[in-house]
Design a protein around this motif. Structure first.
Motif, PDB file in Angstrom:
ATOM      1  N   ARG A  36     111.622  69.081  48.584  1.00 18.14           N
ATOM      2  CA  ARG A  36     111.088  69.215  49.941  1.00 18.14           C
ATOM      3  C   ARG A  36     111.735  70.380  50.685  1.00 18.14           C
ATOM      4  O   ARG A  36     111.076  71.045  51.487  1.00 18.14           O
ATOM      5  CB  ARG A  36     111.309  67.911  50.702  1.00 18.14           C
ATOM      6  CG  ARG A  36     110.412  66.779  50.221  1.00 18.14           C
ATOM      7  CD  ARG A  36     110.737  65.450  50.881  1.00 18.14           C
ATOM      8  NE  ARG A  36     109.805  64.415  50.454  1.00 18.14           N
ATOM      9  CZ  ARG A  36     109.949  63.111  50.696  1.00 18.14           C
ATOM     10  NH1 ARG A  36     111.008  62.694  51.391  1.00 18.14           N
ATOM     11  NH2 ARG A  36     109.063  62.247  50.266  1.00 18.14           N
ATOM     12  N   ALA A  37     112.993  70.636  50.407  1.00 22.95           N
ATOM     13  CA  ALA A  37     113.671  71.746  51.075  1.00 22.95           C
ATOM     14  C   ALA A  37     113.171  73.103  50.570  1.00 22.95           C
ATOM     15  O   ALA A  37     113.176  74.093  51.316  1.00 22.95           O
ATOM     16  CB  ALA A  37     115.178  71.644  50.850  1.00 22.95           C
ATOM     17  N   ASN A  38     112.721  73.157  49.313  1.00 20.52           N
ATOM     18  CA  ASN A  38     112.359  74.438  48.707  1.00 20.52           C
ATOM     19  C   ASN A  38     110.869  74.734  48.690  1.00 20.52           C
ATOM     20  O   ASN A  38     110.460  75.823  48.305  1.00 20.52           O
ATOM     21  CB  ASN A  38     112.882  74.489  47.266  1.00 20.52           C
ATOM     22  CG  ASN A  38     114.391  74.654  47.209  1.00 20.52           C
ATOM     23  OD1 ASN A  38     115.061  74.602  48.241  1.00 20.52           O
ATOM     24  ND2 ASN A  38     114.934  74.850  46.026  1.00 20.52           N
ATOM     25  N   VAL A  39     110.039  73.757  49.057  1.00 19.34           N
ATOM     26  CA  VAL A  39     108.595  74.015  49.103  1.00 19.34           C
ATOM     27  C   VAL A  39     108.262  74.736  50.411  1.00 19.34           C
ATOM     28  O   VAL A  39     108.303  74.150  51.492  1.00 19.34           O
ATOM     29  CB  VAL A  39     107.784  72.712  48.989  1.00 19.34           C
ATOM     30  CG1 VAL A  39     106.310  72.985  49.258  1.00 19.34           C
ATOM     31  CG2 VAL A  39     107.939  72.118  47.602  1.00 19.34           C
ATOM     32  N   ILE A  40     107.952  76.008  50.292  1.00 15.92           N
ATOM     33  CA  ILE A  40     107.546  76.802  51.453  1.00 15.92           C
ATOM     34  C   ILE A  40     106.098  77.217  51.223  1.00 15.92           C
ATOM     35  O   ILE A  40     105.809  78.196  50.511  1.00 15.92           O
ATOM     36  CB  ILE A  40     108.443  78.043  51.616  1.00 15.92           C
ATOM     37  CG1 ILE A  40     109.906  77.620  51.734  1.00 15.92           C
ATOM     38  CG2 ILE A  40     108.017  78.852  52.843  1.00 15.92           C
ATOM     39  CD1 ILE A  40     110.875  78.767  51.788  1.00 15.92           C
ATOM     40  N   PRO A  41     105.137  76.471  51.784  1.00 16.15           N
ATOM     41  CA  PRO A  41     103.717  76.735  51.516  1.00 16.15           C
ATOM     42  C   PRO A  41     103.297  78.114  52.011  1.00 16.15           C
ATOM     43  O   PRO A  41     103.867  78.645  52.978  1.00 16.15           O
ATOM     44  CB  PRO A  41     103.001  75.631  52.299  1.00 16.15           C
ATOM     45  CG  PRO A  41     104.046  74.588  52.545  1.00 16.15           C
ATOM     46  CD  PRO A  41     105.328  75.339  52.678  1.00 16.15           C
ATOM     47  N   PRO A  42     102.318  78.743  51.365  1.00 15.37           N
ATOM     48  CA  PRO A  42     101.798  80.041  51.818  1.00 15.37           C
ATOM     49  C   PRO A  42     101.145  79.915  53.187  1.00 15.37           C
ATOM     50  O   PRO A  42     100.633  78.848  53.548  1.00 15.37           O
ATOM     51  CB  PRO A  42     100.776  80.404  50.740  1.00 15.37           C
ATOM     52  CG  PRO A  42     100.398  79.109  50.098  1.00 15.37           C
ATOM     53  CD  PRO A  42     101.620  78.264  50.161  1.00 15.37           C
ATOM     54  N   PRO A  43     101.171  80.977  53.987  1.00 13.99           N
ATOM     55  CA  PRO A  43     100.563  80.940  55.326  1.00 13.99           C
ATOM     56  C   PRO A  43      99.075  80.610  55.242  1.00 13.99           C
ATOM     57  O   PRO A  43      98.400  80.957  54.281  1.00 13.99           O
ATOM     58  CB  PRO A  43     100.781  82.368  55.841  1.00 13.99           C
ATOM     59  CG  PRO A  43     101.911  82.903  55.027  1.00 13.99           C
ATOM     60  CD  PRO A  43     101.802  82.271  53.693  1.00 13.99           C
ATOM     61  N   GLY A  44      98.596  79.905  56.252  1.00 12.67           N
ATOM     62  CA  GLY A  44      97.171  79.600  56.326  1.00 12.67           C
ATOM     63  C   GLY A  44      96.797  78.255  55.741  1.00 12.67           C
ATOM     64  O   GLY A  44      95.621  77.874  55.770  1.00 12.67           O
ATOM     65  N   LEU A  45      97.760  77.528  55.223  1.00  9.21           N
ATOM     66  CA  LEU A  45      97.466  76.232  54.620  1.00  9.21           C
ATOM     67  C   LEU A  45      97.317  75.174  55.717  1.00  9.21           C
ATOM     68  O   LEU A  45      98.126  75.135  56.646  1.00  9.21           O
ATOM     69  CB  LEU A  45      98.604  75.836  53.676  1.00  9.21           C
ATOM     70  CG  LEU A  45      98.274  74.896  52.516  1.00  9.21           C
ATOM     71  CD1 LEU A  45      97.292  75.554  51.562  1.00  9.21           C
ATOM     72  CD2 LEU A  45      99.554  74.516  51.785  1.00  9.21           C
TER      73      LEU A  45
END
Length: 511
Positions: free
Chosen positions: A428-437
């Protein structure tokens, strides 16, 4: 206590002993498989029975709750009424209830059937181990028999997805329960003809408050651990752990006051006995943790189907079988502590090597790690279980078997909780979703890799970016979890070296 080879020959002929063992370990393998095979069937069950989210959790968990809670009670019950009798009763019940589970038409019916399967399984598991203790009176044969038993017990978690994959690709979800029936029929036939009856000639009075306390305490403790693995540490987990510790502490105090306790807790005052139980628990902890994240890594990161992933986890079983067969010879040549400590040490090194695995790492490397983990855990588990069983007169084998089995169940739950909690936190700390999601998709993706994979299917290129990020976060979590496990198992190896000093694999622990 010591037994001679001559004494065994007056009881059961050699060929009959090994035939009996084959039936016993087949039943144990099946019960262990039953704890994991259902996970593959949950999507089909959800589609047909329409369970609520809470009902779905109970379908998955009630089996292990009841199984863990009743091990001590059923182990000591076998000492009193006869281990063969209890085993055969449990086999009949397990077969009949499996049919009931396969024909379930509602979620409530399936939950009830799973609970009853846990009860039946609790009559079989300690009975098999205590029967082995009485069946194989020659120490060298007994170590080998326990090694085979332990390997099959450990194999269940890895074999479950393979069996489930084959059945669910061709049959209704109820087939994962119906497969139990022919195995239990074999156990009944072989057990009736071959197994000798054995029980404690002076069992003492049955203490109902102790039986209830062991049930409540173990269920609460396992619930708390599973709650941590599922959602993290919160009020429900704290209540479960608190109730479990308090009730089990009361149980232990009561055993000290009883003239004939269900479990002789004074054994735990001996570092040798405690060290064996500790090694037993942590060997299983490491094994269950690797199987837990290994299955997800192979399926969700490397893209294998459940059946193919299950096949690729079999090196764990192969390693455990080989070391289980060799452990007795190693211990006779060196010592019990050398086998336990080196087995745990090898496991720690193999776990540490997982930090070099990435999403595109060839399977051969991961398969070798699985083989080494299985080998190390199998050696430690075999010798430690034998030390636990040898610590009491064979008349009390059911109670000792229950202690070993309880350590196994707790080790399994703790392994998944420890690994799962670390992996979830890092993921959870490392999941950085791409912009626009979309916000909803972000929430699902950060919850689990499976969720990220599902939500990505409808997002095109953005979804592929999300999956890549989520897979790398999962691998990062796997690295941290493996390092933490390696440290714990490494410390256990050092502890086993000191706590098991002076213990031979074929002698009784003096207390």
């Amino acid at each position: 206590m010591s037994e001679t080879a001559a004494s065994q020959n007056t009881e059961v002929p050699s060929r009959a002993r090994w035939i009996a063992l084959s039936a016993l370990v087949l039943a144990v393998l099946l019960i262990a498989v039953d704890g994991t095979v259902l996970h593959l069937a949950l999507p089909m069950i959800t589609e047909e029975l329409k369970p609520t989210s809470q009902e779905l959790l109970w379908i998955g968990d009630i089996y292990s709750f009841v199984l863990a809670g009743l091990l001590v009670t059923m182990g000591t019950l076998g000492d009193r009424i006869g281990r063969k009798k209890l085993l055969l009763i449990g086999a009949v019940a397990f077969g009949l209830i499996s049919v009931l589970a396969a024909l379930a038409t509602t979620s409530a019916m399936l939950i009830a059937a799973r609970a009853l399967l846990g009860l039946a399984g609790a009559t079989i598991m300690p009975s098999t181990l205590s029967i082995i203790r009485n069946l194989f009176t020659d120490p060298k044969e007994r170590v080998m028999a326990i090694g085979i038993w332990g390997a099959m017990t450990s194999a269940g978690a890895a074999v479950g997805p393979v069996v489930g994959g084959v059945l669910l690709q061709n049959f209704h979800w109820g087939s994962v329960f119906l497969i139990n029936v022919p195995v239990m029929i074999v156990l009944l036939i072989v057990g009736w003809k071959v197994l000798p009856e054995s029980k404690d000639p002076k069992p003492g009075a049955w203490d109902l408050p102790s039986a209830v306390a062991s049930l409540v305490g173990m269920i609460a403790l396992v619930y708390g651990i599973k709650e941590i693995a599922a959602v993290g540490f919160g009020l429900p987990a704290a209540i479960g752990l608190g109730v479990g510790v308090v009730v089990l502490a009361w149980f232990a105090r009561r055993q000290l006051k009883l003239p004939v306790p269900l479990v002789d807790v004074r054994l735990f005052r001996t570092g040798k006995f405690s060290g064996a139980v500790f090694a037993d628990l942590l060997a299983v902890l490491a094994l269950s943790g690797v199987v837990f994240f290994g299955a997800q890594f192979l399926q969700l990161v490397q893209g294998y189907q459940p059946f193919d992933a299950g096949i690729r986890e079999l090196p764990v079983t192969v390693g455990a079988v080989i070391s289980g067969l060799l452990a007795g010879a190693f211990a006779a040549r060196h010592s019990a502590r050398a086998v336990c400590a080196s087995g745990l040490g090898l496991t720690a090194l193999a776990l540490g090597a997982i930090v070099f695995i990435q999403g595109d790492t060839p399977y051969l490397y991961f398969g070798l790690i699985l083989l080494l983990v299985g080998f190390g855990c199998g050696a430690s588990f075999t010798i430690s279980a034998n030390v636990v069983l040898s610590a009491v007169p064979k008349e009390k084998a059911g109670a000792a078997a229950a202690v070993a089995e309880t350590a196994y169940e707790l080790g399994t739950a703790l392994g998944i909780a420890l690994i799962g909690s670390i992996m979830t936190a890092v993921y959870r700390a490392n999941v950085i979703p791409p912009p626009g999601l979309p916000a909803e998709a972000v929430a699902v993706a950060k919850d689990s890799l499976g969720g990220a994979t599902d939500v990505a299917r409808s997002l095109g290129e953005l979804g592929q970016q999300l999956v890549t990020v989520a897979q790398q976060a999962f691998v990062d979590g796997m690295h941290w979890a493996s390092v933490a496990s390696a440290v714990v198992i490494g410390a256990a190896a050092v502890s086993a070296w000191f706590m098991l000093k002076g213990v031979s694999a074929d002698s009784t622990v003096q207390h």
